[in-house]
Design a protein around this motif. Structure first.
Motif, PDB file in Angstrom:
ATOM      1  N   ASN A 174      51.083  88.402  66.344  1.00 30.99           N
ATOM      2  CA  ASN A 174      51.835  88.045  67.841  1.00 30.99           C
ATOM      3  C   ASN A 174      51.625  89.211  68.161  1.00 30.99           C
ATOM      4  O   ASN A 174      52.194  89.222  69.783  1.00 30.99           O
ATOM      5  CB  ASN A 174      52.711  87.272  67.657  1.00 30.99           C
ATOM      6  N   GLU A 230      52.517  76.794  65.271  1.00 28.31           N
ATOM      7  CA  GLU A 230      51.667  77.628  64.630  1.00 28.31           C
ATOM      8  C   GLU A 230      50.800  77.874  64.000  1.00 28.31           C
ATOM      9  O   GLU A 230      49.377  77.690  64.406  1.00 28.31           O
ATOM     10  CB  GLU A 230      52.658  79.019  65.654  1.00 28.31           C
ATOM     11  N   GLN A 281      50.868  84.101  71.109  1.00 32.80           N
ATOM     12  CA  GLN A 281      51.966  83.826  71.005  1.00 32.80           C
ATOM     13  C   GLN A 281      52.222  82.816  70.710  1.00 32.80           C
ATOM     14  O   GLN A 281      53.615  82.980  71.120  1.00 32.80           O
ATOM     15  CB  GLN A 281      52.767  85.112  71.504  1.00 32.80           C
ATOM     16  N   THR A 282      51.516  82.101  71.040  1.00 31.05           N
ATOM     17  CA  THR A 282      51.948  80.258  71.143  1.00 31.05           C
ATOM     18  C   THR A 282      50.757  79.206  70.498  1.00 31.05           C
ATOM     19  O   THR A 282      49.905  80.141  70.288  1.00 31.05           O
ATOM     20  CB  THR A 282      52.042  80.211  72.527  1.00 31.05           C
TER      21      THR A 282
END
Length: 433
Positions: A170, A225, A181-182
């Motif tokens: 991330n 994630e 990051q997602t």
């Protein structure tokens, strides 16, 4: 004439229409390797006075009786006093790193040609340590893919590389990194790596000594994630492996169902070590492997004077005895342990893989369990158990011969007399003791 190499999106090299290497010297049509003992990696008792047949780069039959049972006139590699073992698998390494204490500077500034020359040298040095397969956890751009394919094609001699391309994180962590990051970004970046030819997805799961943007005890990704990466990799029939220092990162990755935790230091806020038994039980139940990478934390070579001492021994983990008890608890809880050194990292050389086995031998594992952590168990960890990890008929003839009997004295794994890669003997071995 063989088809020429062709480039593919994302880098690397493919050889069209050929599954076997097209540039390499031919495999020996037949060779018999004779020694005093053979440990085949399956966990079965050793074979006394074995004669192991190699045909077309694969293991044929194994006979007991030494030279007396070899067919007349057949070529023989006679290794008196030695024990034959499956070629070792290093479950965690970075061939793009040079094991110095300025390795990030070199990674960032070396021209591509110099970097590749170093990478070739690192990969070939691994053979001197008995390693015939390396799991590489990430390099600069597509460099590891290019080297993997050159080795596979036979353009270069060296170990098999199983590579993750560029790692996901991330935030940038010091190595070449794909930022995600997602969950949606994780899916995209994992797809990019796998479509480019990566053998697996590698993720940084928490803060670390290397990634100073985040405390070591803090997770980088949530369970959702991690699960996004796993689902994406499954579409390519690949696995997800996660580096984590933090207990929080381990918990999220285990809940998601990753293939393995690497390093796995169990650091919580304040720098304490906290390893919940419930997570270990879940790892054992799900078949999640652990690669403790003891060599990088308890380095055989101290940082030289003038070097950045922050990369020396990882004192945050406490004494080796304390870390050994942690590894022993993971093992006793039924978690499968894989030998991996983090070779290329600070002071951790590719030709010193036996050091990791020596350290694992002090973690409550039997000698046979230690040897299997670098052979059969490591092959399963890579999902390559049909190809390597044991010396049984049909497997690759990746063989290491050590002088002495490692079941009587594990330190004999340092006494490497010969290494065979796909049945070809690697020349010029020197002692690594």
């Amino acid at each position: 004439m063989a088809a020429p190499p062709s480039s593919r999106a994302g880098g690397g090299l493919t050889i069209q229409g050929k599954e076997e290497p097209v540039y390499s010297r031919a495999y020996p049509a037949e060779l018999w390797v004779v020694a005093d003992r053979l440990i085949d990696g399956t966990g079965r008792p050793l074979v006394e006075r074995p004669a192991l047949q190699v045909t077309d780069g694969r293991v044929g039959e194994v006979r007991a009786g030494g030279s007396a049972v070899v067919p007349p006139g057949a070529p023989v590699a006679d290794l008196p006093g030695c024990t034959l073992l499956p070629g070792f698998v290093n479950g965690h390494a970075h061939v793009c790193l040079d094991a110095t204490f300025d390795l990030f500077k070199h990674l960032e500034t070396d021209p591509d040609g110099l970097l590749m020359s170093k990478m070739i040298g690192q990969a070939q040095a691994a053979l001197r340590g008995g390693v015939t397969t390396i799991k590489d956890n990430g390099g600069r751009r597509d460099s590891t893919l290019v080297l993997r394919d050159a080795l596979k094609a036979g353009i270069l001699e060296g170990p098999t590389l199983v590579v993750g391309g560029v790692s996901l994180s991330n935030q940038w962590v010091g190595m070449d990194t794909r930022i995600a990051q997602t969950a949606e970004e994780v899916r995209h970046e994992a797809t990019v790596q796998l479509a480019a030819g990566a053998d697996f997805v590698h993720m940084y799961g928490s803060g670390s000594r290397m990634g100073r943007d985040l405390p070591r005890w803090q997770a980088r990704y949530s369970t959702a994630e991690f699960r996004a990466a796993i689902e994406t990799a499954a579409g390519f029939r690949k696995r997800v492996y996660v580096d984590t220092h933090a207990t929080s990162g381990a918990r999220a990755a285990v809940e998601a169902g990753v293939a393995a935790l690497e390093h796995c230091y169990w650091v919580v806020e304040g720098g304490r070590i906290d390893m919940p038994q419930a997570i270990l039980d879940q790892m054992a139940r799900k078949g999640i492997y652990v690669v403790p990478t003891l060599s990088i934390s308890y380095q055989r070579h101290p940082a030289p004077g003038g070097a950045d001492q922050s990369w020396a021994q990882d004192r945050a983990l406490g004494s080796f005895e304390a870390r050994a008890r942690v590894v022993e608890q993971m093992h006793r809880s039924g978690v499968k342990v894989v030998a991996g050194t983090d070779a290329g990292g600070w002071g951790t050389r590719f030709d010193e893989f036996p050091y990791e086995l020596e350290l694992l031998g002090q973690c409550g594992m039997s000698t046979m369990e230690v040897l299997r952590s670098a052979t059969a168990v490591a092959a399963e960890f890579l999902d390559r158990q049909d190809e390597l990890g044991t010396l049984v008929a049909g497997k690759r003839a990746d063989i290491v011969a050590v002088k002495g009997d490692p079941l009587a004295d594990l330190r004999t794994v340092w006494n490497i007399e010969a290494v065979f890669k796909d049945g070809r003997r690697w020349p010029g071995l020197a002692s690594t003791s």
